[in-house]
Design a protein around this motif. Sequence first.
Motif, PDB file in Angstrom:
ATOM      1  N   GLY A   1       0.784  -1.228   0.000  1.00 11.01           N
ATOM      2  CA  GLY A   1       0.000   0.000   0.000  1.00 11.01           C
ATOM      3  C   GLY A   1       0.815   1.277   0.000  1.00 11.01           C
ATOM      4  N   PHE A   2       2.159   1.174   0.086  1.00 11.04           N
ATOM      5  CA  PHE A   2       3.000   2.365   0.010  1.00 11.04           C
ATOM      6  C   PHE A   2       3.177   2.789  -1.445  1.00 11.04           C
ATOM      7  N   ASP A   3       3.219   4.088  -1.674  1.00 15.71           N
ATOM      8  CA  ASP A   3       3.445   4.652  -3.004  1.00 15.71           C
ATOM      9  C   ASP A   3       4.935   4.564  -3.309  1.00 15.71           C
ATOM     10  N   GLN A   4       5.302   3.783  -4.347  1.00 16.56           N
ATOM     11  CA  GLN A   4       6.718   3.634  -4.666  1.00 16.56           C
ATOM     12  C   GLN A   4       7.130   4.423  -5.913  1.00 16.56           C
ATOM     13  N   ALA A   5       6.412   5.524  -6.163  1.00  9.97           N
ATOM     14  CA  ALA A   5       6.717   6.340  -7.340  1.00  9.97           C
ATOM     15  C   ALA A   5       7.615   7.529  -7.016  1.00  9.97           C
ATOM     16  N   PHE A   6       8.332   7.481  -5.897  1.00 13.16           N
ATOM     17  CA  PHE A   6       9.221   8.590  -5.537  1.00 13.16           C
ATOM     18  C   PHE A   6      10.562   8.456  -6.267  1.00 13.16           C
ATOM     19  N   GLY A   7      11.367   9.504  -6.172  1.00 11.76           N
ATOM     20  CA  GLY A   7      12.710   9.443  -6.750  1.00 11.76           C
ATOM     21  C   GLY A   7      12.694   9.382  -8.255  1.00 11.76           C
ATOM     22  N   ILE A   8      13.259   8.327  -8.831  1.00  8.53           N
ATOM     23  CA  ILE A   8      13.359   8.198 -10.284  1.00  8.53           C
ATOM     24  C   ILE A   8      11.994   8.241 -10.970  1.00  8.53           C
ATOM     25  N   PRO A   9      10.986   7.483 -10.541  1.00 12.75           N
ATOM     26  CA  PRO A   9       9.706   7.516 -11.266  1.00 12.75           C
ATOM     27  C   PRO A   9       9.099   8.908 -11.386  1.00 12.75           C
ATOM     28  N   ASP A  10       9.136   9.695 -10.311  1.00 12.33           N
ATOM     29  CA  ASP A  10       8.549  11.038 -10.340  1.00 12.33           C
ATOM     30  C   ASP A  10       9.521  12.114 -10.789  1.00 12.33           C
ATOM     31  N   GLY A  11      10.820  11.883 -10.604  1.00  6.20           N
ATOM     32  CA  GLY A  11      11.795  12.949 -10.835  1.00  6.20           C
ATOM     33  C   GLY A  11      12.560  12.887 -12.137  1.00  6.20           C
ATOM     34  N   VAL A  12      12.462  11.781 -12.860  1.00 10.54           N
ATOM     35  CA  VAL A  12      13.219  11.608 -14.105  1.00 10.54           C
ATOM     36  C   VAL A  12      12.244  11.337 -15.245  1.00 10.54           C
ATOM     37  N   PRO A  13      12.344  12.064 -16.354  1.00 10.73           N
ATOM     38  CA  PRO A  13      11.409  11.861 -17.462  1.00 10.73           C
ATOM     39  C   PRO A  13      11.722  10.595 -18.259  1.00 10.73           C
ATOM     40  N   GLY A  14      10.729  10.162 -19.030  1.00  8.25           N
ATOM     41  CA  GLY A  14      10.940   9.065 -19.957  1.00  8.25           C
ATOM     42  C   GLY A  14      10.787   7.689 -19.339  1.00  8.25           C
ATOM     43  N   ARG A  15      11.042   6.705 -20.171  1.00  7.34           N
ATOM     44  CA  ARG A  15      10.940   5.311 -19.752  1.00  7.34           C
ATOM     45  C   ARG A  15      12.084   4.956 -18.816  1.00  7.34           C
ATOM     46  N   LYS A  16      11.827   4.051 -17.892  1.00  6.52           N
ATOM     47  CA  LYS A  16      12.867   3.687 -16.933  1.00  6.52           C
ATOM     48  C   LYS A  16      12.601   2.298 -16.363  1.00  6.52           C
ATOM     49  N   ALA A  17      13.644   1.707 -15.809  1.00  2.00           N
ATOM     50  CA  ALA A  17      13.536   0.457 -15.057  1.00  2.00           C
ATOM     51  C   ALA A  17      13.962   0.782 -13.643  1.00  2.00           C
ATOM     52  N   VAL A  18      13.132   0.450 -12.631  1.00  2.48           N
ATOM     53  CA  VAL A  18      13.443   0.910 -11.278  1.00  2.48           C
ATOM     54  C   VAL A  18      13.242  -0.177 -10.235  1.00  2.48           C
ATOM     55  N   LYS A  19      14.043  -0.075  -9.182  1.00  2.00           N
ATOM     56  CA  LYS A  19      13.818  -0.848  -7.958  1.00  2.00           C
ATOM     57  C   LYS A  19      13.958   0.118  -6.798  1.00  2.00           C
ATOM     58  N   GLN A  20      12.887   0.241  -6.033  1.00  2.00           N
ATOM     59  CA  GLN A  20      12.829   1.172  -4.922  1.00  2.00           C
ATOM     60  C   GLN A  20      13.059   0.449  -3.598  1.00  2.00           C
TER      61      GLN A  20
ATOM     62  N   ALA B   1      15.541  10.947  12.297  1.00  3.60           N
ATOM     63  CA  ALA B   1      14.604  10.096  13.050  1.00  3.60           C
ATOM     64  C   ALA B   1      13.273  10.818  13.209  1.00  3.60           C
ATOM     65  N   GLY B   2      12.193  10.106  12.981  1.00  2.65           N
ATOM     66  CA  GLY B   2      10.859  10.683  13.108  1.00  2.65           C
ATOM     67  C   GLY B   2      10.366  11.409  11.884  1.00  2.65           C
ATOM     68  N   SER B   3      11.146  11.409  10.797  1.00  8.76           N
ATOM     69  CA  SER B   3      10.719  12.113   9.581  1.00  8.76           C
ATOM     70  C   SER B   3       9.441  11.517   9.017  1.00  8.76           C
ATOM     71  N   ALA B   4       8.574  12.371   8.515  1.00  4.60           N
ATOM     72  CA  ALA B   4       7.332  11.930   7.900  1.00  4.60           C
ATOM     73  C   ALA B   4       7.588  11.423   6.487  1.00  4.60           C
ATOM     74  N   TRP B   5       6.717  10.561   6.027  1.00  4.36           N
ATOM     75  CA  TRP B   5       6.847   9.967   4.694  1.00  4.36           C
ATOM     76  C   TRP B   5       6.871  11.034   3.604  1.00  4.36           C
ATOM     77  N   ARG B   6       5.883  11.941   3.609  1.00  3.35           N
ATOM     78  CA  ARG B   6       5.773  12.901   2.513  1.00  3.35           C
ATOM     79  C   ARG B   6       6.999  13.794   2.406  1.00  3.35           C
ATOM     80  N   GLY B   7       7.483  14.319   3.524  1.00  2.96           N
ATOM     81  CA  GLY B   7       8.662  15.177   3.463  1.00  2.96           C
ATOM     82  C   GLY B   7       9.883  14.424   2.970  1.00  2.96           C
ATOM     83  N   SER B   8      10.047  13.182   3.408  1.00  2.00           N
ATOM     84  CA  SER B   8      11.193  12.376   2.988  1.00  2.00           C
ATOM     85  C   SER B   8      11.124  12.063   1.496  1.00  2.00           C
ATOM     86  N   VAL B   9       9.926  11.713   1.026  1.00  2.00           N
ATOM     87  CA  VAL B   9       9.724  11.433  -0.394  1.00  2.00           C
ATOM     88  C   VAL B   9      10.039  12.669  -1.231  1.00  2.00           C
ATOM     89  N   ASN B  10       9.599  13.820  -0.774  1.00  2.00           N
ATOM     90  CA  ASN B  10       9.880  15.050  -1.517  1.00  2.00           C
ATOM     91  C   ASN B  10      11.376  15.316  -1.598  1.00  2.00           C
TER      92      ASN B  10
END
Length: 312
Positions: A206-225, A289-298
Motif C-alpha cells: 500500500g506504500f506509493d513507490q513512485a518517488f525518486g526516479i519515477p517522479d523525478g526523471v522523465p521518460g521510460r525507466k527500469a526501477v527498484k525502490q 529520526a521521526g521524519s514523515a513519509w511525505r517530506g522524505s519522499v519530496n
Amino acid sequence: MRLKPWAAVAAAVPLAAGCVAGPAAGPARASSGTSQSSSAESPPARATASRTARPPKVPPGTTASWLVFDRQRGKFVATRHAHRKYRSASVIKILIAIDFLESRRTVSAADARLLKIMLRESDDDAASTFWDRGGKGAIVTRMARKLRLPDTTPPPASKPGFWGYATLSAHDVVRTYRYLLDTASPRVRDTILGHLRAATPCGSDGFDQAFGIPDGVPGRKAVKQGWSGFGLTPPVRCDARTQSASISLVASRAADARVPDYGRPVLYTTGLVGKDERYVMAVLTAHPAGSAWRGSVNRITKLTAGLYRSVT
C-alpha cells in the motif's frame, strides 16, 4: 518494502495460477564500453559530468549517497559517498532474484508469479520465500563474491530472517545493474529487467513507490525502490490491495548497532534511465529520526531530479 524481511511470514503468499506472464521486452542491451573488471568499476573521488549543471544540494539532517554511470561514455559521471553502507531494505530483492534464477534452468509458474510481484510490487512475503529457500544470508554472501560487491554483506547473524538488514552501497547497486546488463545470461537479464521496467506505482503493502526516479526523471525507466522505517501502514494508502503485513514493528524491536542507520527512516531509488537506458543510477538516503513519509519522499525526489539534470 519497508523493512521487510521475516522468514516466518514467507508461507503467507498465495500462489495464484495464471498470473505468470513474462515481462515485456525492453530495449536491446547496450555495451557499457568497459568490462566488469575494468578501472571504471571504481568511481573516482570526484566524478563529474561534462555539463555546467551542479549536483543537487543535500538538505540538512539528510544523509545521501549516489552514483551515476554513463553507459554510452563508459564512465562514472556523478558520485557522492558511493561506498557508504546502508541497510538494504528492498533493493536486496535484485540479488535475491539473480541468485534464484542463476541456480536453476527452469522456473515453475508459481515461482514466476512470486518473482513478478517481488520485483514489480516489491512484495515482502515473496522475497522471504526465496530468502528461506536460498539459505538466507548465504544468498548475499554468494552474490557479493560472484559480482564482486565490496560493501554488500548479510544481515547480522542474530537476525538471519531480516533480509532488509543486509548492507549495500550505491557503488554495489550500480555494479549489480551493470552485471545484469553486461554479464548475466539473456534469460536472467530479461526476466529481472523486464519486471523492473514494469514496476507498479504502488507496492503490495500500500506504500506509493513512485518517488525518486519515477517522479523525478522523465521518460521510460527500469526501477527498484526501497524504503524502511516509516511504520506499519502508509500515511495515505496508494492502493486498496494489501497482500502482506508490514514487518516494521517486529524489526523495531530488534535494534542492532551493526545495522546501518538503525532508527532512521531510509528511502532508495535505483535503476536505468535516459534514452536507451543510457544511465545507471542509484540514490540512497537516510532521513532524520521521526521524519514523515511525505517530506522524505519530496527530498529524495528533488535530489534525484537535480542529479539527473546535472548529468544530462
